[in-house]
Design a protein around this motif. Structure first.
Motif, PDB file in Angstrom:
ATOM      1  N   ARG C  48     103.619 -31.167 -10.211  1.00 53.22           N
ATOM      2  CA  ARG C  48     104.334 -30.194 -11.043  1.00 53.22           C
ATOM      3  C   ARG C  48     104.540 -30.724 -12.460  1.00 53.22           C
ATOM      4  N   PHE C  53     105.664 -27.810 -14.961  1.00 56.03           N
ATOM      5  CA  PHE C  53     106.869 -27.174 -14.431  1.00 56.03           C
ATOM      6  C   PHE C  53     108.063 -28.114 -14.428  1.00 56.03           C
ATOM      7  N   PRO C  73     104.068 -25.055 -19.369  1.00 51.58           N
ATOM      8  CA  PRO C  73     102.874 -24.758 -18.554  1.00 51.58           C
ATOM      9  C   PRO C  73     101.941 -23.739 -19.198  1.00 51.58           C
ATOM     10  N   VAL C  78      95.608 -26.496 -18.091  1.00 50.58           N
ATOM     11  CA  VAL C  78      95.642 -26.998 -16.725  1.00 50.58           C
ATOM     12  C   VAL C  78      96.028 -25.814 -15.877  1.00 50.58           C
ATOM     13  N   ASN C  79      95.318 -25.574 -14.803  1.00 55.28           N
ATOM     14  CA  ASN C  79      95.726 -24.479 -13.932  1.00 55.28           C
ATOM     15  C   ASN C  79      95.934 -24.990 -12.520  1.00 55.28           C
ATOM     16  N   MET C  80      96.648 -24.175 -11.761  1.00 56.85           N
ATOM     17  CA  MET C  80      97.104 -24.676 -10.473  1.00 56.85           C
ATOM     18  C   MET C  80      96.825 -23.644  -9.390  1.00 56.85           C
ATOM     19  N   PHE C  82      98.445 -22.670  -5.984  1.00 61.53           N
ATOM     20  CA  PHE C  82      99.705 -22.955  -5.304  1.00 61.53           C
ATOM     21  C   PHE C  82      99.527 -23.011  -3.796  1.00 61.53           C
ATOM     22  N   SER C  84     101.356 -21.628  -1.594  1.00 60.05           N
ATOM     23  CA  SER C  84     101.504 -20.286  -1.007  1.00 60.05           C
ATOM     24  C   SER C  84     100.453 -19.342  -1.591  1.00 60.05           C
ATOM     25  N   ALA C  86     100.411 -17.763  -4.102  1.00 58.06           N
ATOM     26  CA  ALA C  86     101.107 -17.010  -5.146  1.00 58.06           C
ATOM     27  C   ALA C  86     100.216 -15.949  -5.766  1.00 58.06           C
ATOM     28  N   ARG C 147      91.325 -17.169  -9.750  1.00 65.15           N
ATOM     29  CA  ARG C 147      92.286 -16.867 -10.797  1.00 65.15           C
ATOM     30  C   ARG C 147      92.583 -18.106 -11.635  1.00 65.15           C
ATOM     31  N   ALA C 148      92.593 -19.270 -10.981  1.00 62.87           N
ATOM     32  CA  ALA C 148      92.881 -20.502 -11.712  1.00 62.87           C
ATOM     33  C   ALA C 148      91.655 -20.998 -12.460  1.00 62.87           C
ATOM     34  N   LYS C 151      90.034 -19.510 -16.248  1.00 60.13           N
ATOM     35  CA  LYS C 151      90.448 -19.958 -17.576  1.00 60.13           C
ATOM     36  C   LYS C 151      89.720 -21.221 -17.992  1.00 60.13           C
TER      37      LYS C 151
END
Lengths: 280, 264, 363
Positions: C48, C53, C73, C78-80, C82, C84, C86, C147-148, C151
């Motif tokens: 994180r 975050f 963020p 940098v993308n993440m 998650f 879950s 999300a 989605r991550a 970018k």
């Protein structure tokens, strides 16, 4: 920046319209009544509180209010617990229908629901007509304007507040637990007192507080259904204010009532905070 | 599913009868031609006619609706803000006081809330000249104050059950926090906001005691009018009014229940 | 570019608790780096902080030569993905994937083209207008990945990427992830509690405990040469023998162990002195069981009896009790099919291993 706005806007509103008023009530409760507009002086004394404690009428009324609210709470629990239990144990489709029917009265005007009982309990009302027609009684019995009517009204109005938290904790409970207890040799009633009841306790506490707290200050139900002798504290406050125009005394009555309620309110908030944490 | 014991079934039957028989009777009597409630004088809709010709009732109803619409809307805005603040900002100065002020109005006896707000308005008027008169404005403020508590609680519990990483994901993808609130948070809590609005609306329409304190001469809300009337006893046109409200509300609740059930 | 991610002396305190405790790490461009550890070890907090975050209490984080320690963020490249996933429940697959580009105000045509590319990469072309609640767990995971990735981040962070999938799907997804990483050449940082996942996925990994790195290295290094007891026990199972260093020789450290009843030889990079109390560790699969004493002199041989045994299909597990009472776990492949058991309870057996299979553990 936007974070601050998000917090500040509702915060300021509540400070101004919720907290500040209490400070004013406290201040006025220390004043003296005078003729004029506004009808209180700038003096500061504890005379109003001294009066409240010296006049037996007030002590009796507070005690009666607590007693009536406590009785109504127990009645709600006695009726609400088996109902909540039955709802939690019914099949999914029926359950949602039954719950909806518990919540539905919430949305109908409280005043009109109390009013509905006036027609039922009148001397010439539905219940008396029915009793006369069946021949159980030969003249109308006095139902309305009695403590009995107030209890009926309180239970009727606050029953959903009892059932919903009870249902929430009973529904969460694993049925296997009761069966496990029975498997280990507990009788049905033993299993109830050993397993079901302790696990339902958070719901019982929340339900009881949700009924007890508002019932103490109730004004409409005793006014419409209760007799002249069933004087409760909400009514006293209202009358001191509007009929006697004694604002300082009414404020003192409010302060004492508030002190009476501090413990149950704090208990309820503690319970709700814990409940929110456990579900999060 | 195990069969319910006979005891439970009979308590359920009694409980629901207890809850609904009074309402059903009010509906029946509203079509009674006789002025005396329990004497059946034949079917009639004349009380509905009288209701619609009663200008006092109509004025009161109109005032109540205006107050309910306004206060529910303001309460939803502030309540949503408060709900977000409580659910998403774990630590800020005065959080304990804040959450206490949010939940207290819900359990505060109405006589106390009413009295304290009236005293505030009177003191404010002395100090600043505002509010010059009590009525629509003061009742709206009072209703907003206690209704926003309900909205805040509903929104807060919705947010607590919502995955916080949804908002983090949006931020991670380049959304500025404020943008994220409009892109993600608000659409997802919209159902809770609607529920909160409806509840606030209903509470406002329902309130008698607080409005009695903070209203001024000449501004009677619908509950105030009804109360002044039923103080004197059962009245047929109130039966008609109650019937209308019962039918509208039941219809609405039933419909939304059916929709919700079909969806699951 | 070497040292693509540079973490220097990073700590994160929550009140008195140090979730991450002065961690140093460099990750190279294009690496698939895993951080492995149990729950509460600080791995998620570290991730994180990479995402932005959390802000480190002290220390700095550099990515591609830029100090991002205090960057929020939404400004980091940098993308993440998650844990879950999300995936935004109120947006279609397509809109989920396009979200990041829309926030960059990329022209619509460009967005459409890149969304198509991504849908193809994760094989979700047919699902583009579906809502997340109409997708399976595996499909939702691929939406989160697309989605991550759209970018074109410098670093992709993956928080327990496979934890929510069932076993079969997990194995397949694991290889898909590796292929995508290989194809795009993006640096991946994966956080996981699953040692198998970390071992198969990563080119290098770190084992974390109590907010600190216990060991950083290739999966092979970490498995074969665990730096300490925690790492040895966290990854796989291991037998340890308490002993005293008898001699430090060219071909290994000689350790006399009363538990084993013999002198053991172990490898170790650590500096030890004669007479020092240490432990010698051997993995169960490095040990052979036989009824006859093996005749190879290089091997370590110890006599024992079968205390317990278990049949697992592809292999069998034995617990062998030595004379000292010490229990040794042995895992052996079932190469031959046989209905009768090769060993029975209380059989007298010999266990043996190549002398150099053992390593030294200090703490």
């Amino acid at each position: 920046m936007w974070k601050k706005v998000l917090i500040a806007a509702p915060y300021l509103w509540l400070l101004l319209f919720f907290l500040a008023p209490f400070a004013i009530v406290l201040k006025i409760s220390l004043a003296e009544p005078v003729f004029g507009q506004p009808p209180y002086s700038q003096a500061m004394s504890l005379d109003n509180f001294a009066f409240l404690f010296s006049d037996k009428l007030y002590a009796v009324t507070y005690l009666r209010s607590v007693f009536m609210a406590a009785c109504a709470t127990l009645l709600c629990l006695a009726l609400g617990f088996p109902m909540a239990y039955g709802i939690a144990r019914s099949s999914r489709a029926t359950r949602s229908l039954l719950l909806m029917l518990i919540i539905l009265p919430f949305w109908i005007s409280f005043l009109l629901r109390v009013y509905a009982w006036m027609g039922l309990m009148n001397n010439y009302g539905t219940i008396n007509s029915l009793l006369l027609w069946v021949g159980i009684v030969d003249q109308p019995i006095q139902l309305i304007y009695t403590d009995f009517a107030v209890f009926v009204g309180l239970v009727y109005s606050y029953l959903p507040f009892m059932i919903l938290p009870l249902y929430a904790s009973l529904e969460r409970m694993d049925l296997d637990l009761v069966e496990a207890a029975q498997d280990l040799g507990a009788s049905r009633s033993r299993a109830f007192w050993d397993v079901t009841w302790p696990l339902a306790r958070p719901g019982v506490i929340a339900g009881c507080l949700l009924v007890f707290i508002p019932a103490i200050g109730e004004y409409v139900i005793p006014y419409l259904l209760g007799g002249p002798e069933s004087l409760l504290i909400g009514r006293v406050l209202f009358d001191e204010f509007f009929v006697n125009r004694d604002w300082p005394l009414a404020s003192a009555v409010a302060i004492v009532l508030l002190l009476l309620l501090v413990v149950p309110i704090v208990l309820l908030q503690r319970y709700q905070a814990r409940d929110q944490e456990s579900t999060a | 599913m195990k069969r319910q014991s006979r005891f439970i079934v009979s308590v359920l039957a009694f409980g629901y009868a207890f809850l609904y028989i009074p309402l059903v009777l009010v509906v029946l009597y509203s079509f009674n031609d006789s002025r005396i409630a329990t004497v059946w004088g034949g079917f009639s809709t004349r009380w509905y006619g009288e209701l619609l010709r009663n200008e006092q009732i109509l004025d009161a109803a109109f005032l109540s609706l205006r107050i309910a619409l306004t206060s529910a809307t303001i309460a939803t805005i502030f309540g949503t803000m408060a709900g977000i603040a409580l659910a998403r900002f774990r630590r800020f100065k005065g959080r304990t006081l804040f959450s206490g002020m949010i939940t207290s109005p819900m359990v505060m006896p109405e006589v106390i809330t009413g009295l304290s707000l009236l005293l505030l308005f009177v003191s404010l008027q002395q100090l600043t000249g505002w509010p010059a008169q009590r009525g629509f404005g003061t009742i709206t403020i009072a209703h907003t104050t206690f209704a926003m508590a309900y909205v805040a609680i509903i929104v807060q519990s919705r947010l607590m059950s919502m995955d916080e990483s949804l908002e983090e994901a949006a931020m991670d993808l380049g959304g500025h926090p404020l943008r994220v609130m409009f892109d993600i948070t608000l659409p997802l809590i919209a159902p809770a906001m609607v529920a909160g609005w409806l509840l606030a609306f209903t509470l406002s329409l329902d309130d008698l005691v607080i409005a009695s304190f903070v209203s001024g001469p000449g501004s009677n809300t619908l509950p105030m009018y009804i109360f002044s009337k039923v103080k004197l006893g059962v009245s047929p046109d109130i039966n008609a009014l109650a019937t209308l409200i019962i039918l509208i509300v039941s219809g609405g609740v039933l419909l939304s229940w059916l929709v919700a059930r079909r969806r699951t | 570019m070497k040292d693509f991610i540079r973490i220097r002396g990073v700590s994160k305190h929550f009140g008195d608790f140090a979730a991450v405790d002065s961690v140093d790490l460099t990750i190279e461009k294009g690496e698939l780096f895993s951080i492995l550890g149990g729950s509460g070890c600080g791995k998620t907090t570290l991730l994180r902080m990479l995402a932005g975050f959390e802000t480190p209490t002290s220390g700095t984080i550099e990515i591609d030569g830029v100090d991002v320690t205090n960057q929020p963020p939404y400004e980091r490249h940098v993308n993440m993905m998650f844990q879950s996933y999300a995936v935004f429940p109120h947006m279609s697959v397509e809109n989920n994937i396009a979200y990041g580009l829309r926030k960059e105000r990329t022209p619509g045509k460009e967005i459409a083209r890149r969304v198509d590319e991504m849908l193809e990469l994760v094989q979700l072309g047919d699902f583009r207008s579906r809502k997340p609640d109409q997708l399976s767990g595996g499909q939702r995971q691929r939406v989160a990945l697309a989605r991550a990735l759209i970018k074109q981040p410098k670093v992709l962070l993956l928080d327990e990427p496979l934890a929510a999938l069932d076993k079969k799907l997990r194995e397949r997804t694991q290889f898909e992830l590796m292929n995508i990483q290989d194809e795009l050449g993006v640096t991946f940082v994966v956080v996981t509690h699953d040692q198998e996942e970390a071992m198969t996925l990563s080119s290098r990994m770190a084992v974390m405990d109590n907010g600190r790195f216990q060991q950083v290295g290739t999966p092979k290094e970490i498995y074969e040469f665990p730096a300490n007891r925690f790492v040895a026990e966290f990854i796989g199972t291991i037998n340890t023998f308490k002993g005293r260093v008898a001699a430090v020789a060219e071909d290994g450290i000689k350790v006399y162990s009363t538990e084993a009843g013999v002198t053991l030889t172990a490898l170790g990079k650590q500096l030890v002195e004669e007479g020092q109390e240490i432990e010698v560790a051997v993995r169960p699969e490095k040990i052979f069981v036989s009824k006859e004493k093996p005749d190879d002199d290089d091997d370590v041989c110890i006599e024992g009896v079968v205390d317990d045994l278990g049949y697992l299909g592809n292999r069998s597990l034995y617990r062998i009790r030595l004379e000292s009472g010490k229990i040794v776990q042995v895992s052996s492949q079932n190469r031959r099919r046989s209905v009768t058991r090769f060993l029975e309870w209380e059989d007298k057996v010999w266990i043996s291993w190549r002398a150099l299979s053992a390593v030294v553990l200090l703490d």
